[in-house]
Design an enzyme around this catalytic site. Sequence first.
Site, short mmCIF file in Angstrom:
data_model
loop_
_atom_site.label_atom_id
_atom_site.label_comp_id
_atom_site.label_asym_id
_atom_site.label_seq_id
_atom_site.Cartn_x
_atom_site.Cartn_y
_atom_site.Cartn_z
N ASP A 85 -4.25 -7.52 4.22
CA ASP A 85 -5.49 -7.83 3.52
C ASP A 85 -6.67 -7.97 4.48
O ASP A 85 -7.80 -7.59 4.15
CB ASP A 85 -5.32 -9.12 2.72
N ARG A 92 4.70 8.51 -7.11
CA ARG A 92 3.68 8.31 -8.14
C ARG A 92 3.29 9.65 -8.76
O ARG A 92 3.04 10.63 -8.05
CB ARG A 92 2.46 7.64 -7.50
N TRP A 117 -0.74 4.93 -0.17
CA TRP A 117 -1.60 5.27 -1.28
C TRP A 117 -3.05 4.85 -1.03
O TRP A 117 -3.87 4.80 -1.94
CB TRP A 117 -1.05 4.72 -2.61
N ASP A 154 -2.33 -1.28 -9.65
CA ASP A 154 -2.55 -2.68 -9.32
C ASP A 154 -2.62 -3.48 -10.62
O ASP A 154 -3.35 -3.11 -11.54
CB ASP A 154 -3.88 -2.87 -8.57
N GLU A 168 0.82 -1.22 0.00
CA GLU A 168 0.00 0.00 0.00
C GLU A 168 0.84 1.26 0.00
O GLU A 168 0.39 2.34 0.39
CB GLU A 168 -0.97 0.00 1.20
N GLY A 181 -13.76 3.43 -17.11
CA GLY A 181 -15.19 3.70 -17.04
C GLY A 181 -15.82 4.03 -18.38
O GLY A 181 -17.01 4.32 -18.45
#
Lengths: 553, 199
Positions: free
Chosen positions: A471, A248, A411, A357, A196, A265
Site C-alpha cells: 500500500d 481474469r 493486475w 476490488d 495485486e 460511470g
Amino acid sequence: MTAAAKDPLGYLALVLHAHLPFVRHPEHDDFLEEDWLYEAITETYIPLLWVLEALVRDGIEFRLTLSLSPTLVSMLDDDLLRRRYSRHLDSLCELAAKEVRRTRHQPQFHDTALMYRARFEKARTSYHERWKQDLAGAFGQLRQGGKLEIITSAATHGYLPLLRVNPVAVSAQIKVAVEYHRERFGEPPDGIWLPECGFYAGLDEVLKEAGVRYFFLDAHGIYHADGRTKFGVHAPLYCRSGVAAFGRDPDSAKQVWSSKEGYPGDYDYREFYRDIGFDLDAEYIGPYIHKDGIRVNTGIKYYRVTGPGDGKEPYARERALAKASIHARNFLFNRERQIEWLNGWMGRRPIVVAPYDAELFGHWWFEGPEWIDFLFRAVAGGQQVLRPATAREYLSEYPVNQEEMPSASSWGYKGYNEVWLNGSNDWIYRHVHASADRMVELARRFPAANGLTRRALNQAARELLLAQASDWAFIMSRGTVVEYAVQRAREHLLRFNDLHLMLSEGRIRKDLLSEFEGKDNIFPNIDYRIYSDSKAEPQRPRRPPRGTDLRGL
Amino acid sequence: MEVDPGLAYAYWEVTPQDRIDVTQRLGEGATASRWVLRFHESAGNAAEGRSRGRYFDVDVDLTPGNWYVTLPAGGRSYRAELGPVDAQGHFLAACQSNIVHVPRQEASSHYAPRWMNVRVGIAEAESPRHRRKVPSGASFMHRASEIPKAGWDTAFDEQPGEQWSDDRAAWQAPPVPMIEDASSFEHGSRNEASPRRSK
C-alpha cells in the site's frame, strides 16, 4: 424460481477482494486515514452482508468468493477501531437526521436524505444488534452451505514479486496469512488472492507448501505462460507444483472496471465527488468532518453522474436501482453468450472468472451491492446457460487441467511491477530487503527465545511485515496521501531497526518495546520463527549487514 | 528487480573506499575507467546463473545508488555485475546481483500441452454440476519422487484421455489477445476504486 441451471454450459466465478492497509493510531483520538475503514464498512462491507444475507434468506442459489485480507480482518476485529467506528456511525446518523430537516423544503433532495437516514440507522442496528460488531464473523457465518467461500491474501498485502530476493520473507507473508486465517475462520484457506495478482514462477511452490490450492492472475499471466494454453483464461492452469492459476476474464472485467465503458460511470448512478463534506457550509458540517477543519467525505451525496461536465442533477434512487437491474441483466446476457460460444469449442464447461476490488461495490459505485443482488437473482431466475461457482468447485469437477507455468504478471497498470517500482517509491526496497535479511539472521541467532527477547523478535517480525505492505508504494505511486505513506514505511523500518539493534546488543528497552506493541498490534500470535527457514537462502549475494545505514530514510 | 519486460531496476551500496579499492585493482587503466552495470544473460539453473556469454554494459553514475536499465528483450533472465571498465575493455566486478527473470511480452509459440491430474485427498470437495460429494480421483500415474504432502496427489497424465485432444488441427482456441495497452480498460485494484485514493 430460485434454482440454479441444472446442466449448465459453463460457470461464472465472481470474486471480490476486500483489503485495506493496517491503519490504527491509538495515539490520536481522531485520525484522518482511519476514515478509510469506516467508509468501507458503511458503504461496502455492511451493504454486502445485507445482500448476501437476503440471498440466503430468499433461498437464492449463488456462489461468491470473498478474499478478506489479514490486515482488514485485524482492523475489523480490533476493539479500539470498533469503538471508533461506532462513534463514526453515531455521527453519521446524527448528520443524516439533520439533513432530513435541512432538506425538508427541497423535494429534489429530501427523498435522498430520507434514504441516507434509514440506511445509516439500519447499519447501526445491524452492526450492534445483529452482528455484535463482528463483521468478519458475520461473513464467516455465510460460508455455511458453501455459497460463500472466504480466502486470504498475503499477511500485510506485500507485493511479493518485489520481495522475492529473500524467499523466506515471501514465505513468511504467506504462512502468517494462512495461519491467521485458520485461527480466525477455523480452517485454512483453500485459495489466496495474491496482492495485486503479483505472480512469478516459483511462488506457486511457496503456496503449495502452505497448503494453498489456487490463486488468481490477470489474463496475460495465463496467455503469456511458458507454453500456449488450450483454453486461455477459461480453465485454470496447473503450475508444476500442482497449484492452480485462474485467469481474469477480460470481457467481464471491462464491463465493470472500465472508466469509459463500465457500468459504474452510468449517468444515473450516484456521483462520488459531490459530497456534502465539501459542498456545505463549514459551520454546519464542521462537527462531521475532521476536527482540524479538513473537509472529508461524509458519504452523503445528492447528485448523480449526469454527464461528463461539472453540471450535476439530483440523484434519484429508484432510477439508479432500475439501472442497476438493467446492468445486472446485461452482464448476465453477455456472460451467457460468452459461455455458449466457449462451450461450443472447448469440449468442457468454461469458467469465467470475474474478480473485482470489493470496495468498488458500494463505496465508489454506490449501487454496486444492489447490482450483485440483481445479478444473482437474475442468474437464478430460470436461465439454463450458466451457474455460479467457486474455483474450488471447478477444480473438483475438473481435476485434470493443462500444466504450464504462468507468466510473471500483475493486475496493476501496464500489467507488471511499475506501479510498485518507479521513481516515487524505489527507495523503499533496499531497506525492506536489508531488513528481511536481518530478520532471517535474527531468527537463526535466536532459535528458541523466550520472555522479553521473544517479544522483541515477534515485534520485529510485525514491523517488517508492515513495512512490506504494498500500500505504501502504491500510494506514493498514485500521488495521493504520499506524506502519510512515506511516514508509515519509515516508521516501520525504523522500529524494526531499533528492535534489531536492541536484540543485537542484548539490551531490550521494555518501554520502547511496549510502545511498539501497543501501536502495531497486528497478528498477536505471530511466531518469529517463520523466518528461521535455513533451506531458503536469500538470492542476493550475502554481505555483512550494514548496521544502521538508513540512506533514504 | 524487473519493472516490466523491457526495464529493470538495480540498486547497490558501494562505499568510497570500495570504489578506490576496486578501481586500483584495474591497474594502469584505472584512471580512464568508467563504472558500468554489466548485464549477463543467464542460462539454465537460476541458482547457478551460468552466463550464456551474451552481455551488455550500461554506464552508470555511482552516486544515486540505483539505476533503471532498458532491457533488450523480455522472456529472459539476467544477472548484473557492477564495476569499472577501462579503456581497453578490462572489466572488474565489484559486486554481483541476484538473477532477475524478466517476463515475456507476448504469447509463447510453443504448444505441447501436458495434462495434470491433481487429486485432493479431501472428500468434501463438491462438484458444481451435481452439488454432491465427489470421490477422490481415479487411478493415475505417479512420479514417486514427487508424491507431495498429505492431502495432495499430483501426477502427469501421460495419456490425457479422449476429451482433450493434442491434435493441433483440432485446436480451435481464439487467438491470444494482444494486451498492447492495459490502460484501455482500468486494470484491477486502484486506478479509480480504492478508498485509499479518497484523501
